[in-house]
Design a protein around this motif. Structure first.
Motif, short mmCIF file in Angstrom:
data_model
loop_
_atom_site.label_atom_id
_atom_site.label_comp_id
_atom_site.label_asym_id
_atom_site.label_seq_id
_atom_site.Cartn_x
_atom_site.Cartn_y
_atom_site.Cartn_z
N ALA A 232 24.51 40.89 10.78
CA ALA A 232 25.12 42.23 10.73
C ALA A 232 24.27 43.10 9.82
CB ALA A 232 26.55 42.15 10.22
N PHE A 233 23.87 44.26 10.33
CA PHE A 233 23.04 45.21 9.58
C PHE A 233 23.92 46.31 9.01
CE2 PHE A 233 20.24 49.14 10.06
CZ PHE A 233 19.71 49.02 8.78
N PHE A 234 23.97 46.38 7.67
CA PHE A 234 24.75 47.38 6.95
C PHE A 234 23.83 48.53 6.53
CE2 PHE A 234 27.58 43.90 6.77
CZ PHE A 234 28.82 44.30 6.31
N LEU A 235 24.38 49.73 6.49
CA LEU A 235 23.61 50.89 6.06
C LEU A 235 24.54 51.92 5.43
CD1 LEU A 235 20.69 52.01 6.09
CD2 LEU A 235 21.26 53.19 8.23
N ALA A 236 24.06 52.58 4.38
CA ALA A 236 24.78 53.68 3.74
C ALA A 236 23.78 54.80 3.48
CB ALA A 236 25.41 53.23 2.43
N THR A 237 24.29 56.00 3.34
CA THR A 237 23.47 57.14 2.96
C THR A 237 24.06 57.77 1.71
OG1 THR A 237 24.70 58.82 4.21
CG2 THR A 237 23.03 57.55 5.42
N HIS A 238 23.40 58.83 1.22
CA HIS A 238 23.91 59.51 0.04
C HIS A 238 25.28 60.12 0.30
CE1 HIS A 238 20.21 58.94 -2.13
NE2 HIS A 238 19.50 59.53 -1.17
N ASP A 239 25.56 60.44 1.56
CA ASP A 239 26.80 61.14 1.89
C ASP A 239 27.84 60.26 2.56
OD1 ASP A 239 25.63 63.57 1.00
OD2 ASP A 239 24.62 63.78 2.94
N THR A 240 27.46 59.05 2.98
CA THR A 240 28.40 58.21 3.72
C THR A 240 28.44 56.81 3.11
OG1 THR A 240 26.71 57.49 5.30
CG2 THR A 240 28.00 59.46 5.86
N PRO A 241 29.61 56.17 3.11
CA PRO A 241 29.72 54.80 2.59
C PRO A 241 29.08 53.80 3.53
CG PRO A 241 31.81 55.53 3.50
CD PRO A 241 30.91 56.71 3.55
N GLY A 242 28.96 52.57 3.08
CA GLY A 242 28.36 51.52 3.88
C GLY A 242 29.18 51.20 5.12
N ARG A 243 28.48 50.92 6.19
CA ARG A 243 29.13 50.54 7.44
C ARG A 243 28.15 49.69 8.25
NH1 ARG A 243 30.73 55.99 9.94
NH2 ARG A 243 30.88 56.55 7.73
N ILE A 244 28.66 49.02 9.26
CA ILE A 244 27.79 48.21 10.11
C ILE A 244 27.17 49.09 11.18
CG2 ILE A 244 27.74 46.37 11.84
CD1 ILE A 244 29.71 44.83 10.22
N VAL A 245 25.84 49.07 11.23
CA VAL A 245 25.11 49.79 12.27
C VAL A 245 25.02 48.96 13.54
CG1 VAL A 245 22.83 50.71 12.91
CG2 VAL A 245 23.77 51.15 10.62
N GLU A 246 24.76 47.66 13.35
CA GLU A 246 24.56 46.78 14.50
C GLU A 246 24.85 45.34 14.11
OE1 GLU A 246 21.06 45.77 17.81
OE2 GLU A 246 20.83 47.45 16.41
N THR A 247 25.43 44.61 15.02
CA THR A 247 25.69 43.19 14.80
C THR A 247 25.48 42.43 16.09
OG1 THR A 247 27.33 41.59 14.00
CG2 THR A 247 28.16 43.45 15.29
N GLY A 248 25.12 41.16 15.95
CA GLY A 248 24.91 40.36 17.15
C GLY A 248 24.11 39.11 16.86
N ASP A 249 23.66 38.45 17.91
CA ASP A 249 22.82 37.28 17.79
C ASP A 249 21.56 37.61 16.98
OD1 ASP A 249 21.98 34.50 19.00
OD2 ASP A 249 20.28 35.85 19.30
N THR A 250 21.22 36.72 16.04
CA THR A 250 20.10 37.00 15.14
C THR A 250 18.80 37.23 15.89
OG1 THR A 250 21.11 35.74 13.34
CG2 THR A 250 18.73 36.09 13.23
N ALA A 251 18.49 36.39 16.86
CA ALA A 251 17.24 36.53 17.60
C ALA A 251 17.20 37.87 18.33
CB ALA A 251 17.09 35.38 18.59
N GLN A 252 18.32 38.27 18.89
CA GLN A 252 18.37 39.55 19.61
C GLN A 252 18.24 40.72 18.65
OE1 GLN A 252 21.20 41.93 19.60
NE2 GLN A 252 19.84 43.32 20.73
N LEU A 253 18.94 40.64 17.51
CA LEU A 253 18.93 41.76 16.57
C LEU A 253 17.54 41.98 16.00
CD1 LEU A 253 21.71 42.77 14.16
CD2 LEU A 253 19.40 42.58 13.24
N PHE A 254 16.81 40.90 15.76
CA PHE A 254 15.45 41.05 15.23
C PHE A 254 14.43 41.30 16.33
CE2 PHE A 254 17.30 39.27 11.44
CZ PHE A 254 16.52 39.80 10.40
#
Length: 271
Positions: A232-254
């Motif tokens: 699961a790839f988490f991301l936050a910005t200066h204006d938004t809290p952390g959230r999941i951008v993308e999740t899935g099978d590791t081989a597919q995600l990379f």
């Protein structure tokens, strides 16, 4: 580095899965996570990746109710272990933490306590009373599962603080395993270790897979690919809290991520 194959999984129904639904978190008025929903499959390793400050470690602490130990912390949403909310009224945090163990970023054995007493201390902290023979068996089996038994079997009475950093981390894993958790959370368990110790901890993770559910936070993209089956790839910005951008099978995600931000991160273009 090629890791060993996972231990054959127990029969279906013997392992516990973990799921969050719409989890948001705050420290005071500062919102750090926004509606995070994620399924962590039973018997698999789920890696949480993303830049520093995007809420990964906070999310990990939420899973076993350590988040609430901070006075200003607040939470919304559900954390489900085998479909039951660990935050439900009447659920004792100590019972939740016994089923969902934690290994921290830096090894934290009791330095003056012997190796065997370090492992057994997990039983005491969890309020589990056992006889002398059962205690000895649990110490040995936990050290075996943590990949440390062969290195310490002849010096169980020596202080845990005399072990190397990597051995201390595996000692902490053994301490967590002594209470037979369903889930093991690992917060950057190799960040303070040398490459050889990192390899041994990763081998331990590979051997534990199939016996329990593991969730690991890591900033090492190669490690995430080596040890996990889902990511699961988490991301936050200066204006938004952390959230999941993308999740899935590791081989597919990379290998073929859907979101361009995921592709940029896993290929080292930011973070």
């Amino acid at each position: 580095m090629e890791l060993p194959a996972a231990t054959p999984a127990p029969a279906p129904g013997e392992l516990s899965g973990l799921e969050t639904r719409g989890v948001s978190a705050w420290f005071g008025t500062h919102k750090v996570l926004e509606r995070v929903s994620l399924t962590m499959q039973a018997g698999q390793v789920t890696a949480l990746i993303g830049p520093s400050g995007c809420g990964k470690s906070t999310y990990l602490r939420i899973l076993n109710r350590m988040h609430e130990m901070t006075g200003t912390a607040a939470l919304a949403g559900q954390v489900l272990l085998d479909g039951e909310d660990v935050y439900a009224p009447g659920r004792r945090p100590s019972d939740v933490r016994r089923r969902i163990g934690m290994v921290f970023q830096r090894p934290n054995p009791f330095p003056s306590m012997s190796i065997q007493d370090n492992v057994a201390s997990g039983l005491k902290l969890a309020g589990i009373k056992v006889g002398r023979e059962e205690r000895a068996h649990l110490v040995e089996s936990s050290l075996v599962r943590a990949g440390l038994w062969n290195e310490v079997r002849n010096r169980l009475r020596t202080p845990g603080g005399a072990l190397s950093g990597g051995q201390q981390q595996r000692l902490c894993i053994a301490r967590s395993l002594a209470v037979s958790p369903d889930v093991l959370l690992m917060d950057e368990p190799c960040s303070a270790l040398d490459p050889t110790s990192t390899r041994r901890v990763e081998e331990t993770i590979a051997e534990l897979r199939g016996r329990l559910t593991i969730v690991i936070v890591t900033h090492n993209m190669q490690q995430a690919q080596r040890v996990s089956q889902s990511c699961a790839f988490f991301l936050a910005t200066h204006d938004t809290p952390g959230r999941i951008v993308e999740t899935g099978d590791t081989a597919q995600l990379f290998g073929d991520p859907v979101d361009p931000r995921t592709a940029d991160y896993v290929n080292g273009r930011f973070g």
